[in-house]
Design a protein around this motif. Structure first.
Motif, PDB file in Angstrom:
ATOM      1  N   PRO A  77       0.801  -1.216   0.000  1.00 16.81           N
ATOM      2  CA  PRO A  77       0.000   0.000   0.000  1.00 16.81           C
ATOM      3  C   PRO A  77       0.835   1.268   0.000  1.00 16.81           C
ATOM      4  O   PRO A  77       0.448   2.265  -0.553  1.00 16.81           O
ATOM      5  CB  PRO A  77      -0.826  -0.126   1.282  1.00 16.81           C
ATOM      6  N   LYS A  78       2.007   1.211   0.609  1.00 18.62           N
ATOM      7  CA  LYS A  78       2.823   2.401   0.673  1.00 18.62           C
ATOM      8  C   LYS A  78       3.221   2.872  -0.719  1.00 18.62           C
ATOM      9  O   LYS A  78       3.143   4.045  -1.049  1.00 18.62           O
ATOM     10  CB  LYS A  78       4.071   2.113   1.505  1.00 18.62           C
ATOM     11  N   ALA A  79       3.629   1.908  -1.558  1.00 15.26           N
ATOM     12  CA  ALA A  79       4.037   2.265  -2.917  1.00 15.26           C
ATOM     13  C   ALA A  79       2.854   2.633  -3.766  1.00 15.26           C
ATOM     14  O   ALA A  79       2.940   3.463  -4.643  1.00 15.26           O
ATOM     15  CB  ALA A  79       4.805   1.102  -3.548  1.00 15.26           C
ATOM     16  N   PHE A 400      -6.567   1.356   4.282  1.00 10.30           N
ATOM     17  CA  PHE A 400      -7.944   1.036   3.918  1.00 10.30           C
ATOM     18  C   PHE A 400      -8.519   2.089   2.962  1.00 10.30           C
ATOM     19  O   PHE A 400      -9.205   1.751   1.984  1.00 10.30           O
ATOM     20  CB  PHE A 400      -8.798   0.935   5.176  1.00 10.30           C
ATOM     21  N   GLU A 401      -8.253   3.358   3.224  1.00 10.21           N
ATOM     22  CA  GLU A 401      -8.748   4.409   2.346  1.00 10.21           C
ATOM     23  C   GLU A 401      -8.124   4.301   0.955  1.00 10.21           C
ATOM     24  O   GLU A 401      -8.770   4.565  -0.051  1.00 10.21           O
ATOM     25  CB  GLU A 401      -8.450   5.788   2.952  1.00 10.21           C
ATOM     26  N   SER A 421     -16.133   0.709  -4.536  1.00  3.66           N
ATOM     27  CA  SER A 421     -17.058   1.535  -3.770  1.00  3.66           C
ATOM     28  C   SER A 421     -17.750   0.759  -2.658  1.00  3.66           C
ATOM     29  O   SER A 421     -18.299   1.362  -1.723  1.00  3.66           O
ATOM     30  CB  SER A 421     -18.113   2.141  -4.705  1.00  3.66           C
ATOM     31  N   VAL A 422     -17.744  -0.578  -2.722  1.00  2.28           N
ATOM     32  CA  VAL A 422     -18.348  -1.393  -1.668  1.00  2.28           C
ATOM     33  C   VAL A 422     -17.669  -1.132  -0.325  1.00  2.28           C
ATOM     34  O   VAL A 422     -18.301  -1.257   0.738  1.00  2.28           O
ATOM     35  CB  VAL A 422     -18.258  -2.891  -2.049  1.00  2.28           C
ATOM     36  N   LEU A 423     -16.402  -0.727  -0.370  1.00  2.00           N
ATOM     37  CA  LEU A 423     -15.675  -0.497   0.877  1.00  2.00           C
ATOM     38  C   LEU A 423     -16.237   0.671   1.680  1.00  2.00           C
ATOM     39  O   LEU A 423     -15.921   0.813   2.860  1.00  2.00           O
ATOM     40  CB  LEU A 423     -14.191  -0.241   0.573  1.00  2.00           C
ATOM     41  N   ASP A 424     -17.056   1.506   1.036  1.00  6.81           N
ATOM     42  CA  ASP A 424     -17.690   2.599   1.782  1.00  6.81           C
ATOM     43  C   ASP A 424     -18.623   2.072   2.866  1.00  6.81           C
ATOM     44  O   ASP A 424     -18.976   2.807   3.800  1.00  6.81           O
ATOM     45  CB  ASP A 424     -18.466   3.504   0.822  1.00  6.81           C
ATOM     46  N   ALA A 428     -11.961  -0.262   8.485  1.00  8.91           N
ATOM     47  CA  ALA A 428     -10.739  -1.073   8.445  1.00  8.91           C
ATOM     48  C   ALA A 428     -10.788  -2.237   9.426  1.00  8.91           C
ATOM     49  O   ALA A 428     -10.323  -3.344   9.118  1.00  8.91           O
ATOM     50  CB  ALA A 428      -9.522  -0.193   8.730  1.00  8.91           C
ATOM     51  N   SER A 429     -11.354  -2.032  10.582  1.00  5.96           N
ATOM     52  CA  SER A 429     -11.376  -3.079  11.610  1.00  5.96           C
ATOM     53  C   SER A 429     -12.305  -4.233  11.279  1.00  5.96           C
ATOM     54  O   SER A 429     -12.322  -5.242  11.990  1.00  5.96           O
ATOM     55  CB  SER A 429     -11.789  -2.470  12.962  1.00  5.96           C
ATOM     56  N   ASP A 430     -13.072  -4.119  10.207  1.00 12.50           N
ATOM     57  CA  ASP A 430     -13.976  -5.212   9.802  1.00 12.50           C
ATOM     58  C   ASP A 430     -13.223  -6.354   9.120  1.00 12.50           C
ATOM     59  O   ASP A 430     -13.817  -7.405   8.864  1.00 12.50           O
ATOM     60  CB  ASP A 430     -15.057  -4.685   8.848  1.00 12.50           C
TER      61      ASP A 430
END
Length: 494
Positions: A77-79, A400-401, A421-424, A428-430
């Motif tokens: 994710p960092k990259a 997560f974002e 968009s489902v992640l809306d 993150a804790s889910d």
């Protein structure tokens, strides 16, 4: 967007060619109408239809190396997340002139707006013509009486005719029935439908031909309606030719047209047997199905590799001190080769090891356990100990974002491909498992370069279910010989 435009254009052109070569000269008018009207919508929507194909690649390094690179969930994710932010900042602060994408978008909106204005103007002219002239009801028809000499034409529930001819009763019954057919069969809907697609898809040459094909098929349908009541084609053809000399109509109407009259006359004499009609319709349907699969939003489900690919466990397969006989080793290698495929692509060798059926897997486990440790280390493919559950990994809020960006990540949630968009609907804790794999360019090409990473997320409930199943499964599995790999790497490090 470019990929969508290409798919829309190709699909609409292919379906139009199917109509032109298979259906246009056959008496399957009702089916042709459905095919043309449906074809426009299908061509526009099929690139958005998601079709997920199962991966044929086994989840071990030998097979994944051709499609994905395994990377750490904590490092990826960092990259992936920092670069888009920097790129957007640069664009906002340094870009003075509009980009090529903005220019193309502006041109599209300009042309679409002009076509929309023309469309609204034609509707207004039609409405104006109705409002400024007398309207007479005749059964279900609303007849607009015009002072000029015209060929009768129709729009929605209105038939436009010359006022003098109407009161003199000089309009032939066949002509009335022709226009009534247009109205009863709701042909105006098809015309408006094709006009709508001309506005939003003006860049697609095939869309403009659809309008002509739909109008021509309307005339076939109306002619067929008339000839059922007046089965005398020569007389009806004479009336049509007589009416062409007064040809005047508005753009959105159904009317007589000299250019298509010759084709209409030929179709009046045409006869298509039921068997031939069925065969043509079946061929058209198969084409739709094939085109749909070929040009849909295809994706390949890539099975995440287990963490044991990066050896961290000291577990070893059971071995016997005396070892196995040559016959046993030969049988083992024969069974392995049954599921091993090798080849050469672009000068590079590749191999794929498929999963064996349960009978062969159980036999392979028995044979492998009967070998000595030395014999086991000599095998390129081994029966590895049962996999351990994937480690519990919960993403940070920042990570997560970043996962919501569809240009960076293709998202699989609990084993299913879903929009980012489902992640809306989650936080993150889910989640209790994150697996990220980088797609090389050959893999990106198969999905239209839509994203750079495949992201597999597991909700806590789904993770716990998989963890329990993994712990309960004590079977050895066929794969790359991890013990041999660890030993060879240890020797290289000395």
């Amino acid at each position: 967007m470019i990929l969508y435009v290409l798919k829309f254009t190709v699909v609409s052109a292919v379906l139009l060619m199917v109509y032109h070569f298979l259906l246009r000269k056959e008496k399957v008018y009702v089916f042709s109408r459905f095919f043309l009207v449906f074809g426009l919508a299908f061509a526009a929507l099929v690139p958005f239809i998601p079709i997920q194909l199962p991966s044929t690649v086994a989840p071990v390094p030998t097979y994944l190396s051709h499609e994905t690179a395994i990377i750490s969930p904590n490092l990826a994710p960092k990259a992936a997340t920092t670069s888009p932010v920097v790129q957007q900042t640069v664009e906002k602060t340094t870009t003075i002139f509009p980009s090529l994408e903005q220019l193309i978008g502006g041109l599209y909106l300009l042309v679409a707006s002009l076509l929309l204005v023309r469309f609204v103007k034609n509707l207004w002219l039609m409405r104006k013509s109705i409002g400024q002239h007398p309207v007479v009801r005749q059964g279900q028809l609303r007849i607009v009486l015009l002072p000029q000499a015209i060929t009768p034409y129709s729009f929605w529930n209105y038939v436009f005719v010359n006022e003098t001819e109407y009161y003199q009763g000089s309009i032939e019954p066949e002509i009335w029935q022709h226009e009534e057919a247009h109205i009863r069969q709701k042909h105006t809907f098809d015309i408006l439908w094709s006009e709508f697609f001309k506005i939003i898809g003006w860049f697609n040459p095939a869309v403009w031909y659809y309008r002509h094909a739909i109008a021509l098929n309307h005339e076939f349908l109306a002619d067929e309606w008339v000839l059922r009541a007046h089965p005398n084609p020569p007389v009806y053809q004479y009336l049509l030719l007589h009416r062409l000399c007064h040809h005047t109509h508005l753009a959105l109407s159904s009317s007589f047209n000299y250019k298509i009259t010759k084709t209409r006359f030929a179709m009046m004499q045409k006869n298509t047997t039921p068997l031939r009609a069925f065969g043509l319709q079946a061929a058209a349907f198969v084409t739709i199905l094939g085109v749909g699969i070929a040009f849909a939003d295809l994706s390949w489900a890539q099975t995440p590799a287990p963490p044991t690919i990066q050896p961290a466990s000291g577990a070893k397969a059971i071995s016997t001190p005396d070892g196995a006989s040559p016959e046993v080793i030969a049988e083992y290698q024969k069974l392995v080769n049954k599921y091993l495929t090798k080849g050469v692509h672009n000068g590079k060798e590749w191999s794929r090891l498929d999963l064996p059926n349960e009978t062969d897997r159980a036999r392979l486990e028995v044979l492998f356990k009967s070998m000595s440790e030395t014999q086991q280390l000599q095998q390129q493919y081994a029966m590895n100990p049962p996999l351990k559950p994937l480690p519990r990994i919960t993403p940070t809020e920042k990570e997560f974002e970043s996962y919501k960006n569809p240009k960076i990540y293709g998202l699989w949630l609990d084993g299913k491909k879903v929009p980012n968009s489902v992640l809306d609907n989650y936080k993150a804790s889910d989640f209790s498992q994150v697996f990220i794999s980088r797609l090389y360019k050959n893999a990106q090409a198969t999905i239209g370069y839509k994203y750079k990473f495949q992201l597999d997320l597991e909700t806590t409930a789904y993770y716990e279910k998989n963890r329990a199943e993994t712990l309960a499964d004590k079977r050895y599995y066929l794969g790359f010989n991890m013990e041999k790999w660890k030993k060879e790497n240890a020797e290289k490090g000395k």
